[in-house]
Scaffold this active site. Structure first.
Site, short mmCIF file in Angstrom:
data_model
loop_
_atom_site.label_atom_id
_atom_site.label_comp_id
_atom_site.label_asym_id
_atom_site.label_seq_id
_atom_site.Cartn_x
_atom_site.Cartn_y
_atom_site.Cartn_z
N LEU A 3 0.82 -1.20 0.00
CA LEU A 3 0.00 0.00 0.00
C LEU A 3 0.86 1.25 0.00
O LEU A 3 0.50 2.26 -0.63
CB LEU A 3 -0.94 0.00 1.21
N TYR A 4 1.99 1.22 0.69
CA TYR A 4 2.91 2.36 0.67
C TYR A 4 3.27 2.72 -0.77
O TYR A 4 3.15 3.88 -1.19
CB TYR A 4 4.17 2.03 1.47
N ALA A 5 3.69 1.72 -1.54
CA ALA A 5 4.06 1.97 -2.93
C ALA A 5 2.87 2.46 -3.74
O ALA A 5 3.00 3.35 -4.59
CB ALA A 5 4.63 0.70 -3.55
#
Length: 336
Positions: free
Chosen positions: A151-153
Site C-alpha cells: 500500500l505504501y508503494a
C-alpha cells in the site's frame, strides 16, 4: 524566496532543509512530528534547524487542510519540497489508515494549496517501490509501473498520477523523485543500517530477510540532497517529443510534469553491505536468516541517466565511505 519543506523533522527533509539554510535560503519546515519512530530523534534534528535564523517551524498535520492553508497564507512559499509521508513498506501492511491520511489526503491538500498559491515548482518524494513486480533492471522511468506490491508503494504511485492531473489542469510544475534506499547520518531507526548498527553494538543478532539474497541501490544522503536541489532549480515544461499514441509515463506533452529516479545507480548485495558495517565496527554480525517480508522485493537498481542528463546529478559516495560516516554519527549521537 521562501521554500516550504514538508517533513522537515524527517531524515531527508532535515538534511534538505539544512542544506538550503546553509545556502542562505528561507525555509518553512512543516511537520507533525509523529511517533512512527522515536520523536526524540526528530526533535534533535529540529534543534539543528532552529539554530538558523532563516528557519521557521510549523508543527501541524498535512491532513489538516486549514492548517496548511494558514501556513501558505502567512509564509507565501514560492516553491515546495514535499518530503513528508508515512514511510515504510512493512508498516503499511499493519497500519493502512496512516498511509491514506498522510500520503493521499495530505498530498491532495498540498496540491490544492500549491495550485491556489501558484507556486513555481512542486518537488515531491516518490519511491523505488513503485516498480513493484517489475524484474527488468535497472529500473527506468520509461517502464510501466502498474503492479505495486504494498500500500505504501501504491500511495506513492497515486501521488505521481495526482501530480500529473494538477500539472495538466492548473499548469502547476511538478517533479516526482523515486528515492532508492537512502542512508546516512541522522537516518531513520526503521532502516537496515540503523537497525543493524544498534543490534551489533548491543551484541544482538541482526535480522536478514530473504536469507541474505537481497540487493539494494544504497544511496548516501548527501547525494540525495544534491539531486533534490538540482531538480528544484530545473522546472519541467511539457515535452515537445511526447507521443500521445505511445505515451512515456515519466514526461508529458500536455503538462509541466516529470518523474526521475534518484539513486546511486550501483546496487550492493546485502551481505556485502553487512560486511562493510562489520569492518567499520570491528566485529562480526550474528545473522538471523528470515524469509522475505510481505510487500518487499529482492533487488533494486536505479537507472539514473535521465536525472544525470537533465541536471548534472552525479552521486559521489560509496558504501565504503557512507557506512563509516553513519557509524561515526551514531556513536556521537548515542554517546557510545
Amino acid at each position: 524566496m521562501t521554500i516550504l519543506v514538508t517533513g522537515s523533522a524527517g531524515f531527508i527533509g532535515f538534511h534538505t532543509a539544512r542544506r538550503l539554510l546553509k545556502a542562505g535560503r528561507r525555509v518553512v519546515g512543516f511537520d507533525v512530528v509523529n511517533a512512527y519512530y522515536d520523536p526524540a530523534l526528530k526533535e534533535a534534528r529540529l534543534d539543528q534547524l532552529k539554530a538558523y535564523p532563516g528557519f521557521t517551524e510549523v508543527r501541524r498535520d498535512l491532513a489538516d487542510r486549514a492548517a496548511l492553508d494558514a501556513a501558505f497564507a502567512e509564509h507565501k512559499p514560492r516553491a515546495v519540497i514535499h518530503l513528508a509521508a508515512q514511510a515504510g513498506v512493512r508498516y503499511s501492511v499493519e497500519n493502512p489508515g496512516a498511509y491514506v491520511d498522510s500520503n493521499l489526503v495530505g498530498f491532495a491538500n498540498l496540491l490544492e494549496c500549491c495550485r491556489a498559491a501558484e507556486v513555481a515548482h512542486l518537488v515531491y518524494a516518490s519511491t523505488s517501490s513503485v516498480y513493484g513486480a517489475n524484474t527488468a533492471q535497472p529500473f527506468a522511468e520509461t517502464q510501466g509501473v502498474g503492479h505495486q506490491m504494498s500500500l505504501y508503494a501504491a500511495t506513492k504511485r497515486a501521488n505521481e498520477v495526482m501530480a500529473h492531473a494538477y500539472a495538466h489542469l492548473f499548469n502547476l510544475p511538478t517533479t516526482g523523485l523515486r528515492f532508492f534506499t537512502v542512508y546516512g547520518p541522522w537516518g531513520r531507526p526503521d532502516m537496515a543500517l540503523f537497525k543493524f548498527t544498534k543490534a551489533m553494538l548491543a551484541e544482538q543478532p541482526i535480522e536478514v530477510f530473504n536469507h541474505g539474497r537481497m540487493a539494494r541501490d544504497f544511496t548516501y544522503i548527501d547525494d540525495i540532497v544534491d539531486g533534490v536541489l538540482r531538480v528544484l532549480d530545473h522546472i519541467p515544461t511539457p515535452d515537445p517529443d511526447w507521443d500521445p499514441a505511445n505515451p512515456r509515463p515519466d514526461t508529458s506533452g500536455i503538462a509541466p510534469f516529470r518523474v526521475y529516479n534518484i539513486g546511486r545507480g550501483a546496487p550492493v548485495a546485502l551481505n556485502d553491505f553487512i560486511e562493510v558495517l562489520e569492518k567499520t565496527l570491528g566485529m562480526k554480525a550474528q545473522r538471523r536468516l528470515l524469509d522475505m517480508q510481505p510487500g518487499d522485493v529482492p533487488s533494486t537498481h536505479a537507472d539514473i541517466s535521465a536525472l544525470s542528463h537533465d541536471t548534472g546529478y552525479q552521486p559521489q559516495t560509496s558504501v565504503e565511505e557512507g557506512v563509516p560516516n553513519f557509524v561515526h554519527w551514531y556513536r556521537q549521537f548515542h554517546r557510545i
